[in-house]
Design a protein around this motif. Structure first.
Motif: not given
Length: 231
Positions: A155, A182, A184, A186, A188, A190, A218
């Motif tokens: 994370t 990232h 994940s 994602n 966007k 943070s 990504t």
């Protein structure tokens, strides 16, 4: 009654069918993916030749080399006949192939976020954890080097501004491109990504080290802070 047929190992094949000999006789492009992997693992197990074992490994990834490249050493060691040393050989070879790019005698020049992504995606895709890298440029926007700053968990990762600027100053860089991945998927940024970028941009101005961009990468795409007006 079933007739027992002993397994025929690669050494008993016709010479033209052995992966190493086939490569020497016909060239690397004549080998299948399984045969190339068989060269890395050298031998199979008591029930499979190296090629058959390689075929089974590829089948587990739906014959997708990108998926195979995402496997860790522990994943490959689950296959009978693949020990740690062989797994490391496979992982290392695929990573080397990922980093490979057409040779050039000229320094690469960065003119856009897409150029940055081309340079950084080989080290920041297909990772199960976050990493933070910097791309260092000279005053002609040519790549001096790229450098890993930190490695984190699933994370997040911590990027220390002191470390970033120390590396940049040691390489006499004029411009710095920030990048992290990232896992994940994602894209966007943070709140922590935004704050870190603002702080680094401000600190860089004091040192005459300009932050040109910050990329979030990504496996399928990327986000550019500069293109989105955030720098």
């Amino acid at each position: 009654m079933a007739i027992y047929e002993p397994r025929i190992g690669i050494k008993q094949w016709a010479e033209a069918d052995r992966p190493r000999e086939k490569l020497m006789l016909h060239g690397r492009r004549h080998l299948t993916d399984a045969e190339l992997i068989a060269i890395l693992i050298v031998s199979g197990n008591t029930e499979e030749s190296a090629v058959d074992l390689s075929k089974r490994i590829l089948a587990s990834c739906n014959h997708d080399l990108d998926a195979l490249g995402r496997l860790e050493v522990k994943d490959l060691c689950k296959f009978r006949g693949i020990g740690e040393a062989r797994a490391i050989s496979i992982v290392g070879a695929l990573e080397l192939g990922r980093r490979r790019k057409p040779g050039t005698t000229e320094m690469v020049r960065i003119l856009s976020a897409h150029d940055c992504h081309r340079e950084l995606s080989p080290v920041l895709t297909d990772l199960p954890h976050e990493e933070f890298w910097i791309l260092l440029l000279n005053r002609a926007n040519q790549v001096i080097t790229k450098h890993q700053v930190s490695k984190g968990g699933l994370t997040g990762t911590v990027a220390d501004p002191k470390v970033i600027f120390k590396i940049a100053l040691e390489h006499n860089a004029a411009y710095v491109v920030l990048a992290h991945n990232h896992p994940s998927g994602n894209l966007k940024p943070s709140p922590e990504d935004l704050l870190l970028t603002r702080n680094l941009v401000s600190a860089g101005k004091l040192l005459d080290l300009h932050i040109l961009d910050h990329l979030i990468i990504t496996n399928k795409s990327f986000f550019s802070f500069n293109d989105d007006g955030l720098i």
